[in-house]
Scaffold this motif. Structure first.
Motif, PDB file in Angstrom:
ATOM      1  N   VAL A  80      -7.673   0.011   3.205  1.00  0.00           N
ATOM      2  CA  VAL A  80      -8.385   0.874   2.267  1.00  0.00           C
ATOM      3  C   VAL A  80      -8.324   2.278   2.852  1.00  0.00           C
ATOM      4  CG1 VAL A  80     -10.574   1.428   1.145  1.00  0.00           C
ATOM      5  CG2 VAL A  80      -9.951  -0.964   1.557  1.00  0.00           C
ATOM      6  N   HIS A 118       0.808  -1.221   0.000  1.00  0.00           N
ATOM      7  CA  HIS A 118       0.000   0.000   0.000  1.00  0.00           C
ATOM      8  C   HIS A 118       0.841   1.271   0.000  1.00  0.00           C
ATOM      9  CE1 HIS A 118      -3.647   2.281   0.601  1.00  0.00           C
ATOM     10  NE2 HIS A 118      -3.092   2.879   1.640  1.00  0.00           N
ATOM     11  N   GLU A 124      -6.470   0.876  -2.223  1.00  0.00           N
ATOM     12  CA  GLU A 124      -6.603  -0.361  -1.467  1.00  0.00           C
ATOM     13  C   GLU A 124      -5.363  -1.214  -1.698  1.00  0.00           C
ATOM     14  OE1 GLU A 124      -9.854  -3.988  -1.079  1.00  0.00           O
ATOM     15  OE2 GLU A 124      -9.920  -2.658  -2.822  1.00  0.00           O
ATOM     16  N   THR A 136      -3.707  -5.087  -0.394  1.00  0.00           N
ATOM     17  CA  THR A 136      -4.085  -6.296   0.343  1.00  0.00           C
ATOM     18  C   THR A 136      -3.163  -7.473   0.058  1.00  0.00           C
ATOM     19  OG1 THR A 136      -5.939  -7.756   0.878  1.00  0.00           O
ATOM     20  CG2 THR A 136      -5.704  -7.117  -1.432  1.00  0.00           C
TER      21      THR A 136
END
Length: 170
Positions: A54, A21, A68, A70
């Protein structure tokens, strides 16, 4: 699934927040400037750090920006990077999984079209730029060390937002 022994130890890697991220955060900062605030949600499933994040970024121009990151995709999903940008009269959609047809343009009143990008992708260009900076002894010119520090600071604010459930000003 590569490097699970290293990356999936949240205390060492920082979780998906600082592994994946942070690149989203850095790109948003590059495009829109340092955000004014962040509002994030996330969860930890296995690393002890945040494995899914997020974030909504409040930026100076007023654009609606979110990202986002992950590690929670099911086995076999593979790595992907995608982004969509909505303009007044067009939408640009990039999806790495589409390969040579990754970049698509949708303009009002026109048929959708694919824009073919010449040369290597952004990941290769990023690595080449860093290697060139190391080989020549010249500081990176596209993204500076201060930009990197700022991206970490923004991610730290995102982590605080996840933990508190509140927006965090920068």
């Amino acid at each position: 699934g590569w490097s699970r022994d290293t990356y999936f130890k949240g205390d060492d890697s920082g979780g998906a927040l600082l592994d994946l991220h942070i690149h989203d955060t850095d790109f948003i900062q590059f495009c829109f400037g340092r955000p004014r605030s962040v509002f994030s949600s996330g969860l930890s499933r296995f690393s002890g750090a945040f494995d899914h994040v997020v974030t909504i970024y409040q930026v100076a121009c007023g654009a609606s920006v979110y990202a986002e990151g992950t590690w929670l995709m099911s086995s076999g999903h593979g790595f992907n990077m995608a982004c969509t940008v909505n303009f007044e009269k067009a939408t640009v959609d990039y999806d790495l999984a589409r390969g040579a047809e990754a970049l698509r343009l949708f303009e009002d009143g026109q048929a959708p079209r694919t824009i073919r990008c010449e040369g290597p992708d952004g990941y290769v260009r990023e690595l080449r730029h860093m290697i060139e900076a190391i080989q020549t002894g010249k500081a990176p010119s596209v993204v500076t060390p201060q930009d990197g520090v700022s991206a970490v600071e923004i991610c730290e604010a995102e982590e605080r937002s996840i933990k508190t459930g509140q927006p965090v000003s920068l």
